[in-house]
Enzyme design. Structure first.
Site, PDB file in Angstrom:
ATOM      1  N   ILE A   1       0.839  -1.202   0.000  1.00 41.79           N
ATOM      2  CA  ILE A   1       0.000   0.000   0.000  1.00 41.79           C
ATOM      3  C   ILE A   1       0.872   1.250   0.000  1.00 41.79           C
ATOM      4  O   ILE A   1       0.674   2.163  -0.812  1.00 41.79           O
ATOM      5  CB  ILE A   1      -0.969  -0.019   1.203  1.00 41.79           C
ATOM      6  CG1 ILE A   1      -1.951  -1.187   1.043  1.00 41.79           C
ATOM      7  CG2 ILE A   1      -1.701   1.310   1.336  1.00 41.79           C
ATOM      8  CD1 ILE A   1      -2.872  -1.428   2.210  1.00 41.79           C
TER       9      ILE A   1
ATOM     10  N   ASP B   1      10.551   2.866   6.731  1.00 40.76           N
ATOM     11  CA  ASP B   1      10.190   1.448   6.860  1.00 40.76           C
ATOM     12  C   ASP B   1      11.289   0.755   7.659  1.00 40.76           C
ATOM     13  O   ASP B   1      12.472   1.113   7.546  1.00 40.76           O
ATOM     14  CB  ASP B   1      10.064   0.804   5.469  1.00 40.76           C
ATOM     15  CG  ASP B   1       9.277  -0.506   5.522  1.00 40.76           C
ATOM     16  OD1 ASP B   1       8.189  -0.566   4.916  1.00 40.76           O
ATOM     17  OD2 ASP B   1       9.746  -1.479   6.158  1.00 40.76           O
TER      18      ASP B   1
ATOM     19  N   ASP C   1      -9.734   4.758   9.924  1.00 41.69           N
ATOM     20  CA  ASP C   1     -10.588   3.715   9.343  1.00 41.69           C
ATOM     21  C   ASP C   1     -10.615   2.472  10.224  1.00 41.69           C
ATOM     22  O   ASP C   1     -11.474   1.621  10.084  1.00 41.69           O
ATOM     23  CB  ASP C   1     -10.032   3.351   7.954  1.00 41.69           C
ATOM     24  CG  ASP C   1     -10.925   2.398   7.171  1.00 41.69           C
ATOM     25  OD1 ASP C   1     -12.153   2.618   7.169  1.00 41.69           O
ATOM     26  OD2 ASP C   1     -10.406   1.446   6.567  1.00 41.69           O
TER      27      ASP C   1
ATOM     28  N   GLU D   1     -12.968  -3.502  17.170  1.00 39.76           N
ATOM     29  CA  GLU D   1     -14.018  -3.293  16.175  1.00 39.76           C
ATOM     30  C   GLU D   1     -15.122  -4.316  16.394  1.00 39.76           C
ATOM     31  O   GLU D   1     -14.834  -5.469  16.702  1.00 39.76           O
ATOM     32  CB  GLU D   1     -13.426  -3.429  14.764  1.00 39.76           C
ATOM     33  CG  GLU D   1     -12.398  -2.345  14.462  1.00 39.76           C
ATOM     34  CD  GLU D   1     -11.748  -2.489  13.086  1.00 39.76           C
ATOM     35  OE1 GLU D   1     -12.163  -3.356  12.309  1.00 39.76           O
ATOM     36  OE2 GLU D   1     -10.808  -1.714  12.817  1.00 39.76           O
TER      37      GLU D   1
ATOM     38  N   HIS E   1     -13.742   0.757   8.897  1.00 37.20           N
ATOM     39  CA  HIS E   1     -12.838  -0.239   8.299  1.00 37.20           C
ATOM     40  C   HIS E   1     -13.265  -0.629   6.877  1.00 37.20           C
ATOM     41  O   HIS E   1     -13.457  -1.808   6.562  1.00 37.20           O
ATOM     42  CB  HIS E   1     -12.757  -1.501   9.183  1.00 37.20           C
ATOM     43  CG  HIS E   1     -11.487  -2.273   8.944  1.00 37.20           C
ATOM     44  ND1 HIS E   1     -10.905  -3.056   9.908  1.00 37.20           N
ATOM     45  CD2 HIS E   1     -10.688  -2.382   7.849  1.00 37.20           C
ATOM     46  CE1 HIS E   1      -9.808  -3.615   9.422  1.00 37.20           C
ATOM     47  NE2 HIS E   1      -9.657  -3.215   8.170  1.00 37.20           N
TER      48      HIS E   1
ATOM     49  N   GLY F   1     -11.510   0.706   4.174  1.00 36.42           N
ATOM     50  CA  GLY F   1     -10.416   1.102   3.273  1.00 36.42           C
ATOM     51  C   GLY F   1     -10.287   0.195   2.068  1.00 36.42           C
ATOM     52  O   GLY F   1     -10.064   0.647   0.950  1.00 36.42           O
ATOM     53  N   GLY F   2     -10.444  -1.090   2.296  1.00 39.68           N
ATOM     54  CA  GLY F   2     -10.266  -2.033   1.188  1.00 39.68           C
ATOM     55  C   GLY F   2     -11.573  -2.538   0.622  1.00 39.68           C
ATOM     56  O   GLY F   2     -11.591  -3.400  -0.255  1.00 39.68           O
TER      57      GLY F   2
END
Ligand code: NAI
Length: 630
Positions: free
Chosen positions: A384, A403, A486, A491, A513, A515-516
């Site tokens: 991503i 990273d 998100d 959850e 949630h 996003g995808g």
């Protein structure tokens, strides 16, 4: 070897070929006729009436030929077209037709003029083709047929078989009612309803066997075939409403697919899983140890989503069950939402929108910024993060990333080795790190304090990554000017009420949630996961498996493939090779991959071998699963 002599009687139209030849002839002869569609439909209707036994066959033939207005030359075109329309599994089992040539007959109510040239290529000579013949006028026009031929009459196939007086068992394979009646009349011993091209209820309900393809017919009869196991015998269970494309893709490849729209409880799944070879789920169905213990035939599980926490991966592995998921299918969806939210945050769009929903006109440029030229700090430069890097750069942003692993910069992105440095320069900080446990509370008070005054934060990764209360305080104090969230530390499992500490804060975009969650991602998952599962079933490939040694295998050509999954303990490989050597196998390729628990060895071999080798390989100590593919 069969001791009883068997005769195999094949129908032609919609059995050996995918089509009804006279329908195709109509397409050819009526090509310039303005009433083409109407006439073709009439012909199809008449064909079906005849096949289903609703009108006499002679009548159906007469009526169709009249409508056709065909000529001898049209038959040449028809033959060329039919050659390309041989049924898929007939085409792939040519060797059966070669080896059993003397036992195979075609009995058809079609016409020898077009059947002979097609079946000749399958080693069936004209003498063993029983069918009608056309009558031609001098100019070649088809004006009728030989009405003395029994096959032009009602129940002609029964009479034809009677006249043939074949010795031994008679098996009839066809798609029509006229094929079935041979069994009913006692002139055939077994009737196989052939459904590869069309499935007719009147035929299948009466059949001894339903053969969705020739592989099944050959398998039932223990005859040589091109494929080790008929695909229709492989049962796939797809739960939780996975995208229809997955069903279509898997069915098209020949598997038997059952679809259930909801998730199943452990108990329900245990009941259902017994004879399932392939299971497809999304995030709600739990594949537990108990489920796996009940799954006697399960080869692979496909998670039609990203996460695999709902699956006991270790148990699957110990039982030789390969698990796949779709880690990249929604990458673009997440990236697009991130881009959209970054723009919305910098422009305070949600704040303006909420104000206006409440009747407040607040036309202001204050706190409203373009993204162009701003610095974006991407944390986690994986699938991503990298794609976001490209799109953000295309928008004119300066891209910086951090990273923990060494990741190559894409485009003009700049790698930053120190997180605090990245935070201090970024106007937008966006989190895309993975969900491993060590990332819990990765982004807290300290990191937020290192962010630039008035910058914004986006979290589309995992809820536990950010300390929500620290974020709340920073938003309230104005340290950061906005956030898009998100994902949440906790959850809910299903839709309904949900309260977060971030509720009601200014310039905060909250999404559940999603996003995808796009239609495109679902469609892509339904393409990606079946591809992986099919590659495993059809050729043994485990590329991208989440719980199994990954092997990318070369194409298997003219070889048999032994797939052996075993516990990874000393001596198993040696045992396998001792067995292969004992049987003097001609090995054309061998591939091995192991992890701490299992070993997966694939051996490609020449076809001719002593079948006892299979039993011995199954008996090797430590064997979990063994199968042969060809
Ligand atoms: P990925 O595994 O390809 O990339 C993650 C990257 O983060 C790797 O390069 C890794 O080295 C790096 N990383 C891990 N820990 C780090 C740390 N502490 N500091 C810096 N870098 C770190 O994963 P992908 O596919 O890019 O997904 C990223 C995240 O997005 C995951 O957490 C995933 O669960 C989440 N996600 C969220 C969705 C949603 O609906 N909101 C949908 C899809 C993914």
């Amino acid at each position: 070897m069969n001791l009883v002599k068997r005769n195999y009687i094949f129908d032609f139209d919609s059995t050996l070929t995918r089509v009804e030849a006279l329908d195709i002839l109509a397409e050819i002869t009526l090509v310039n006729n303005p009433k083409k569609d109407i006439i073709i439909q009439q012909i199809i209707d008449i064909t079906n009436l005849g096949i289903d036994g609703e009108i006499s066959f002679t009548e159906s033939l007469e009526r169709r030929i009249k409508l056709l207005k065909a000529n001898k030359v049209d038959l040449l075109v028809l033959i060329e077209l039919l050659k390309k329309q041989v049924s898929k599994s007939i085409e792939s089992n040519k060797s059966f037709f070669n080896e059993y040539a003397n036992d195979i007959y075609v009995i058809s109510c079609g016409f020898k003029e077009f059947i002979d040239p097609i079946v000749k290529e399958y080693n069936i000579p004209s003498e063993r083709v029983y069918a009608n013949t056309f009558e031609f006028a001098k100019d070649g026009e088809i004006i009728g047929f030989d009405d003395l031929n029994v096959l032009s009459k009602h129940n002609g196939k029964i009479q034809c078989l009677r006249d043939l007086n074949l010795q031994g068992e008679i098996q009839v394979i066809g798609d029509g009612y006229s094929d079935y009646v041979t069994k009913k009349a006692g002139v055939a011993d077994k009737f196989f309803a052939y459904t590869e091209n069309i499935s007719r209820e009147k035929t299948t309900e009466n059949a001894d066997y339903i053969a969705p393809n020739l592989d099944e017919f050959l398998y039932v009869n223990k005859l040589p075939r091109n494929i080790s196991y008929p695909k229709n015998r492989i049962k796939i269970l797809l739960l939780e409403n996975v995208h229809i494309d997955a069903f279509e893709k898997l069915s098209k490849d020949g598997f038997t697919v059952e679809v259930v729209s909801k998730s199943l409880s452990e108990e329900e799944l245990i009941k259902k899983i017994k004879d399932v070879h392939v299971l497809g789920i999304r995030s709600k169905t739990k594949v537990t140890k108990k489920v796996i213990a009940a799954a006697e035939k399960l080869m692979t599980v496909g998670a039609f989503c990203i996460g695999t926490k709902q699956i006991d991966l270790e148990s699957c592995k110990e039982n030789g069950i390969v698990v796949f998921n779709a880690p990249y299918s929604n990458t673009r969806s997440v990236v697009e939402l991130a881009i959209g939210e970054i723009i919305m945050l910098l422009r305070s769009v949600f704040q303006r929108s909420t104000e206006l929903h409440n009747g407040q006109w607040n036309k202001t440029a204050q706190g409203s910024r373009e993204v162009r030229g701003k610095k974006i700090g991407i944390i986690g430069y994986g699938n991503i993060g990298k794609q976001l890097s490209i799109l953000a750069e295309a928008l004119g942003m300066s891209v910086f990333y951090y990273d923990i692993e060494d990741k190559l910069a894409l485009g003009n992105a700049t790698k930053v080795n120190d997180l605090s440095e990245l935070l201090s320069i970024s106007d937008v900080v966006t989190l895309h790190i993975d969900d491993n446990a060590s990332n819990k509370n990765f982004f807290g008070e300290k990191e937020i304090s290192q962010m630039k005054e008035g910058s914004v934060l986006v979290n589309l990764s995992r809820g536990f990554v950010v300390d929500i209360l620290a974020l709340k305080r920073a938003l309230e104090s104005g340290k950061i000017s906005g956030a898009a969230v998100d994902v949440y530390p906790e959850e809910p499992a299903k839709n309904g009420e949900f309260i977060t500490e971030l509720k009601g804060l200014k310039n905060v975009i909250l999404t559940p949630h999603v996003g995808g969650s796009t239609e495109e991602a679902q469609k892509d998952i339904a393409d990606f996961v079946p591809n992986k599962m099919m590659a495993y079933i059809n050729s043994g490939n485990t590329v991208d498996a989440v719980n199994f040694p990954n092997i990318r295998l070369p194409r298997q050509t003219k070889a048999h493939r032994f797939l052996h999954i075993h516990q990874n303990m000393p001596g198993v490989m040696a045992q396998i090779n001792i067995v292969l050597a004992k049987f003097d196998m001609n090995i054309t390729g061998q591939y091995l991959s192991t992890d701490d628990k299992v070993g997966y060895v694939i051996t490609d071999l020449d076809k001719g071998y002593n079948q006892n080798v299979l039993d011995e390989l199954r008996k090797v100590v430590g064997t979990i699963k063994f199968r042969v593919l060809y």
